[in-house]
Motif scaffolding. Structure first.
Motif, short mmCIF file in Angstrom:
data_model
loop_
_atom_site.label_atom_id
_atom_site.label_comp_id
_atom_site.label_asym_id
_atom_site.label_seq_id
_atom_site.Cartn_x
_atom_site.Cartn_y
_atom_site.Cartn_z
N LEU A 34 -62.06 -40.87 73.42
CA LEU A 34 -61.44 -40.22 72.27
C LEU A 34 -60.23 -41.01 71.78
N LYS A 35 -59.53 -41.64 72.71
CA LYS A 35 -58.36 -42.46 72.38
C LYS A 35 -58.34 -43.64 73.34
N ALA A 36 -58.27 -44.83 72.78
CA ALA A 36 -58.28 -46.05 73.58
C ALA A 36 -57.07 -46.08 74.52
N PRO A 37 -57.16 -46.86 75.59
CA PRO A 37 -56.05 -46.95 76.54
C PRO A 37 -54.72 -47.30 75.88
N PHE A 38 -53.65 -46.66 76.39
CA PHE A 38 -52.31 -46.90 75.87
C PHE A 38 -51.33 -46.84 77.04
N GLU A 39 -50.17 -47.44 76.84
CA GLU A 39 -49.12 -47.46 77.86
C GLU A 39 -48.16 -46.29 77.62
N ALA A 40 -47.68 -45.68 78.72
CA ALA A 40 -46.68 -44.61 78.62
C ALA A 40 -45.90 -44.55 79.93
N ASP A 41 -44.61 -44.22 79.82
CA ASP A 41 -43.81 -44.04 81.03
C ASP A 41 -43.82 -42.55 81.39
N GLU A 42 -43.10 -42.18 82.45
CA GLU A 42 -43.14 -40.80 82.95
C GLU A 42 -42.68 -39.77 81.91
N LYS A 43 -41.61 -40.07 81.18
CA LYS A 43 -41.12 -39.14 80.16
C LYS A 43 -42.13 -39.03 79.01
N GLU A 44 -42.61 -40.17 78.56
CA GLU A 44 -43.57 -40.17 77.45
C GLU A 44 -44.83 -39.39 77.81
N ILE A 45 -45.29 -39.55 79.04
CA ILE A 45 -46.53 -38.87 79.40
C ILE A 45 -46.32 -37.36 79.46
N GLY A 46 -45.14 -36.92 79.85
CA GLY A 46 -44.84 -35.48 79.82
C GLY A 46 -44.92 -34.92 78.42
N ASP A 47 -44.35 -35.65 77.45
CA ASP A 47 -44.41 -35.24 76.04
C ASP A 47 -45.86 -35.29 75.53
N THR A 48 -46.58 -36.30 75.96
CA THR A 48 -47.98 -36.46 75.55
C THR A 48 -48.81 -35.28 76.03
N VAL A 49 -48.64 -34.88 77.28
CA VAL A 49 -49.40 -33.76 77.84
C VAL A 49 -49.11 -32.48 77.06
N LYS A 50 -47.83 -32.23 76.71
CA LYS A 50 -47.50 -31.04 75.92
C LYS A 50 -48.23 -31.06 74.59
N GLU A 51 -48.27 -32.21 73.96
CA GLU A 51 -48.94 -32.33 72.67
C GLU A 51 -50.46 -32.15 72.82
N LEU A 52 -51.02 -32.67 73.90
CA LEU A 52 -52.46 -32.53 74.13
C LEU A 52 -52.85 -31.06 74.34
N ARG A 53 -51.97 -30.29 74.97
CA ARG A 53 -52.24 -28.86 75.14
C ARG A 53 -52.33 -28.18 73.78
N LYS A 54 -51.42 -28.55 72.87
CA LYS A 54 -51.45 -27.97 71.51
C LYS A 54 -52.73 -28.36 70.78
N ILE A 55 -53.10 -29.62 70.90
CA ILE A 55 -54.31 -30.11 70.23
C ILE A 55 -55.54 -29.38 70.76
N ALA A 56 -55.62 -29.20 72.07
CA ALA A 56 -56.79 -28.54 72.68
C ALA A 56 -57.01 -27.14 72.10
N LYS A 57 -55.94 -26.44 71.81
CA LYS A 57 -56.06 -25.08 71.27
C LYS A 57 -56.57 -25.07 69.83
N GLN A 58 -56.47 -26.22 69.15
CA GLN A 58 -56.89 -26.29 67.75
C GLN A 58 -58.37 -26.63 67.57
N VAL A 59 -59.04 -26.97 68.65
CA VAL A 59 -60.43 -27.41 68.57
C VAL A 59 -61.30 -26.48 69.41
N LYS A 60 -62.38 -26.00 68.82
CA LYS A 60 -63.30 -25.10 69.54
C LYS A 60 -64.28 -25.93 70.38
#
Length: 172
Positions: free
Chosen positions: A37-63
């Protein structure tokens, strides 16, 4: 650390894909059959925490949606990748688009062609031979997808699940 976002098909479809991947995909031992769904990308510990929060929001928008595999295909002549072609559908497209806007805004390297890779890095002759044989086979598989995953890459090059996200409003 390197991360990627994928969905995994059912064990039945993974078994079908792996029956070819064992022989034709050098990444067979590094990651299970998947749809990127998304090609590999680099992220540090803080960035990945923010990413996971955003992914939770996205998951709720798609059936949850139907994943339909209906033929073998290839990206030749661009590259010698052979794959199981996944029929595009509105929810899958929406999920892909949400993963490429807002916090994730970046243009994908390639147009989104939903697929599950079964062979890559093949010589031109081997690619032509294998694809020719596979195109004669019938494949028709439909299943429901209700989750996607963020993976991270280990030092040995293999990928493992970091977190799983269930699709649908009000689901956690």
């Amino acid at each position: 650390m390197k991360y990627g976002i994928v969905l995994f098909p059912s064990k039945k479809l993974q078994d079908i894909a792996n029956s070819y991947r064992k022989r034709y995909d050098p990444n067979y031992a590094l990651v299970p059959p998947h749809l990127t769904l998304k090609a590999p990308f680099e992220a540090d510990e803080k960035e990945i925490g923010d990413t996971v929060k955003e992914l939770r929001k996205i998951a709720k928008q798609v059936k949850p949606f139907k994943l339909s595999v209906y033929k073998f295909s290839s990206f030749a002549p661009v590259n010698n990748v052979i794959y199981l072609k996944v029929e595009p559908n509105p929810e899958l497209t929406k999920l892909h688009e949400l993963l490429h806007q807002g916090k994730f805004k970046e243009e994908p390297e390639y147009a989104f062609v939903p697929h599950i890779t079964i062979g890559q890095n093949l010589s031109d002759d081997e690619h032509s031979d294998v694809l020719g044989r596979l195109k004669m086979l019938k494949i028709q598989h439909v299943e429901t997808i209700d989750r996607f995953h963020i993976l991270y890459q280990l030092e040995n090059g293999s990928w493992t699940v970091y977190e799983t996200f269930l699709l649908g409003e009000g689901r956690d």
